[in-house]
Design a protein around this motif. Structure first.
Motif, PDB file in Angstrom:
ATOM      1  N   ARG A 146       0.840  -1.216   0.000  1.00  0.00           N
ATOM      2  CA  ARG A 146       0.000   0.000   0.000  1.00  0.00           C
ATOM      3  C   ARG A 146       0.869   1.258   0.000  1.00  0.00           C
ATOM      4  O   ARG A 146       0.599   2.210  -0.744  1.00  0.00           O
ATOM      5  CB  ARG A 146      -0.943   0.014   1.201  1.00  0.00           C
ATOM      6  CG  ARG A 146      -2.151  -0.884   1.056  1.00  0.00           C
ATOM      7  CD  ARG A 146      -3.201  -0.615   2.126  1.00  0.00           C
ATOM      8  NE  ARG A 146      -2.665  -0.659   3.473  1.00  0.00           N
ATOM      9  CZ  ARG A 146      -2.592  -1.743   4.231  1.00  0.00           C
ATOM     10  NH1 ARG A 146      -3.026  -2.890   3.775  1.00  0.00           N
ATOM     11  NH2 ARG A 146      -2.101  -1.683   5.449  1.00  0.00           N
ATOM     12  N   ALA A 147       1.912   1.263   0.825  1.00  0.00           N
ATOM     13  CA  ALA A 147       2.806   2.427   0.881  1.00  0.00           C
ATOM     14  C   ALA A 147       3.497   2.632  -0.461  1.00  0.00           C
ATOM     15  O   ALA A 147       3.612   3.761  -0.943  1.00  0.00           O
ATOM     16  CB  ALA A 147       3.834   2.261   2.002  1.00  0.00           C
ATOM     17  N   THR A 148       3.938   1.552  -1.081  1.00  0.00           N
ATOM     18  CA  THR A 148       4.590   1.643  -2.390  1.00  0.00           C
ATOM     19  C   THR A 148       3.663   2.265  -3.416  1.00  0.00           C
ATOM     20  O   THR A 148       4.049   3.177  -4.159  1.00  0.00           O
ATOM     21  CB  THR A 148       5.040   0.245  -2.863  1.00  0.00           C
ATOM     22  OG1 THR A 148       6.003  -0.269  -1.940  1.00  0.00           O
ATOM     23  CG2 THR A 148       5.660   0.307  -4.260  1.00  0.00           C
ATOM     24  N   GLU A 149       2.424   1.789  -3.475  1.00  0.00           N
ATOM     25  CA  GLU A 149       1.461   2.319  -4.440  1.00  0.00           C
ATOM     26  C   GLU A 149       1.151   3.790  -4.188  1.00  0.00           C
ATOM     27  O   GLU A 149       1.061   4.582  -5.123  1.00  0.00           O
ATOM     28  CB  GLU A 149       0.175   1.488  -4.426  1.00  0.00           C
ATOM     29  CG  GLU A 149       0.332   0.140  -5.074  1.00  0.00           C
ATOM     30  CD  GLU A 149       0.825   0.226  -6.513  1.00  0.00           C
ATOM     31  OE1 GLU A 149       0.284   1.015  -7.306  1.00  0.00           O
ATOM     32  OE2 GLU A 149       1.775  -0.512  -6.840  1.00  0.00           O
ATOM     33  N   ARG A 150       0.992   4.174  -2.934  1.00  0.00           N
ATOM     34  CA  ARG A 150       0.639   5.558  -2.602  1.00  0.00           C
ATOM     35  C   ARG A 150       1.786   6.534  -2.871  1.00  0.00           C
ATOM     36  O   ARG A 150       1.550   7.713  -3.108  1.00  0.00           O
ATOM     37  CB  ARG A 150       0.202   5.656  -1.154  1.00  0.00           C
ATOM     38  CG  ARG A 150      -1.138   5.001  -0.928  1.00  0.00           C
ATOM     39  CD  ARG A 150      -1.569   5.106   0.491  1.00  0.00           C
ATOM     40  NE  ARG A 150      -2.920   4.575   0.615  1.00  0.00           N
ATOM     41  CZ  ARG A 150      -3.661   4.712   1.674  1.00  0.00           C
ATOM     42  NH1 ARG A 150      -3.198   5.354   2.724  1.00  0.00           N
ATOM     43  NH2 ARG A 150      -4.864   4.210   1.703  1.00  0.00           N
ATOM     44  N   LEU A 151       3.017   6.046  -2.821  1.00  0.00           N
ATOM     45  CA  LEU A 151       4.172   6.937  -3.000  1.00  0.00           C
ATOM     46  C   LEU A 151       4.814   6.809  -4.379  1.00  0.00           C
ATOM     47  O   LEU A 151       5.720   7.579  -4.708  1.00  0.00           O
ATOM     48  CB  LEU A 151       5.215   6.652  -1.910  1.00  0.00           C
ATOM     49  CG  LEU A 151       4.737   6.919  -0.485  1.00  0.00           C
ATOM     50  CD1 LEU A 151       5.782   6.455   0.520  1.00  0.00           C
ATOM     51  CD2 LEU A 151       4.400   8.391  -0.290  1.00  0.00           C
ATOM     52  N   LYS A 152       4.335   5.887  -5.202  1.00  0.00           N
ATOM     53  CA  LYS A 152       4.913   5.650  -6.528  1.00  0.00           C
ATOM     54  C   LYS A 152       4.869   6.923  -7.375  1.00  0.00           C
ATOM     55  O   LYS A 152       3.836   7.586  -7.465  1.00  0.00           O
ATOM     56  CB  LYS A 152       4.152   4.539  -7.236  1.00  0.00           C
ATOM     57  CG  LYS A 152       4.828   4.061  -8.504  1.00  0.00           C
ATOM     58  CD  LYS A 152       4.065   2.912  -9.114  1.00  0.00           C
ATOM     59  CE  LYS A 152       4.327   1.690  -8.282  1.00  0.00           C
ATOM     60  NZ  LYS A 152       3.767   0.469  -8.828  1.00  0.00           N
ATOM     61  N   GLY A 153       6.024   7.294  -7.935  1.00  0.00           N
ATOM     62  CA  GLY A 153       6.105   8.433  -8.832  1.00  0.00           C
ATOM     63  C   GLY A 153       6.267   9.779  -8.144  1.00  0.00           C
ATOM     64  O   GLY A 153       6.436  10.797  -8.810  1.00  0.00           O
ATOM     65  N   LYS A 154       6.215   9.819  -6.828  1.00  0.00           N
ATOM     66  CA  LYS A 154       6.362  11.085  -6.103  1.00  0.00           C
ATOM     67  C   LYS A 154       7.834  11.461  -6.006  1.00  0.00           C
ATOM     68  O   LYS A 154       8.700  10.596  -5.969  1.00  0.00           O
ATOM     69  CB  LYS A 154       5.747  10.989  -4.708  1.00  0.00           C
ATOM     70  CG  LYS A 154       4.236  10.785  -4.734  1.00  0.00           C
ATOM     71  CD  LYS A 154       3.650  10.840  -3.359  1.00  0.00           C
ATOM     72  CE  LYS A 154       2.159  10.579  -3.367  1.00  0.00           C
ATOM     73  NZ  LYS A 154       1.378  11.644  -3.973  1.00  0.00           N
ATOM     74  N   SER A 155       8.105  12.746  -5.952  1.00  0.00           N
ATOM     75  CA  SER A 155       9.474  13.257  -5.829  1.00  0.00           C
ATOM     76  C   SER A 155       9.703  13.802  -4.428  1.00  0.00           C
ATOM     77  O   SER A 155       8.868  14.530  -3.890  1.00  0.00           O
ATOM     78  CB  SER A 155       9.717  14.382  -6.839  1.00  0.00           C
ATOM     79  OG  SER A 155       9.578  13.886  -8.155  1.00  0.00           O
ATOM     80  N   VAL A 156      10.846  13.452  -3.853  1.00  0.00           N
ATOM     81  CA  VAL A 156      11.189  13.896  -2.503  1.00  0.00           C
ATOM     82  C   VAL A 156      11.634  15.354  -2.534  1.00  0.00           C
ATOM     83  O   VAL A 156      12.458  15.743  -3.359  1.00  0.00           O
ATOM     84  CB  VAL A 156      12.303  13.015  -1.902  1.00  0.00           C
ATOM     85  CG1 VAL A 156      12.784  13.558  -0.571  1.00  0.00           C
ATOM     86  CG2 VAL A 156      11.816  11.577  -1.756  1.00  0.00           C
ATOM     87  N   ASN A 157      11.065  16.154  -1.626  1.00  0.00           N
ATOM     88  CA  ASN A 157      11.449  17.550  -1.463  1.00  0.00           C
ATOM     89  C   ASN A 157      12.544  17.673  -0.409  1.00  0.00           C
ATOM     90  O   ASN A 157      13.548  18.333  -0.632  1.00  0.00           O
ATOM     91  CB  ASN A 157      10.240  18.397  -1.075  1.00  0.00           C
ATOM     92  CG  ASN A 157      10.571  19.858  -0.945  1.00  0.00           C
ATOM     93  OD1 ASN A 157      11.269  20.406  -1.785  1.00  0.00           O
ATOM     94  ND2 ASN A 157      10.093  20.485   0.111  1.00  0.00           N
TER      95      ASN A 157
END
Length: 67
Positions: free
Chosen positions: A16-27
């Motif tokens: 679930r965490a992988t799917e929710r964070l997929k493609g996001k960029s770290v600030n």
């Protein structure tokens, strides 16, 4: 494996965490508290990693749920 927590639950939480964070960029990544790391993404989503005992994950902010 964490005592008292089935491995399948841990696997599902990771997925679930992988799917929710997929493609996001770290600030930025900061030490939010002594035993906690905060990972903030460019869209405002935040991932807290808490190491006081069992590893705790908490994702807040803009999360698209497709359940």
């Amino acid at each position: 494996m964490v005592e008292g927590v089935p491995a399948m639950d841990l696997d599902q939480e990771g997925e679930r965490a992988t799917e929710r964070l997929k493609g996001k960029s770290v600030n930025r990544i900061t030490r939010h508290r002594l035993a906690e790391v905060l990972i903030e993404f460019t869209d405002g989503t935040r991932l807290f990693v808490d190491a006081k005992g069992a590893l705790e994950l908490s994702i807040t902010g803009q999360v698209d749920d497709e359940d």
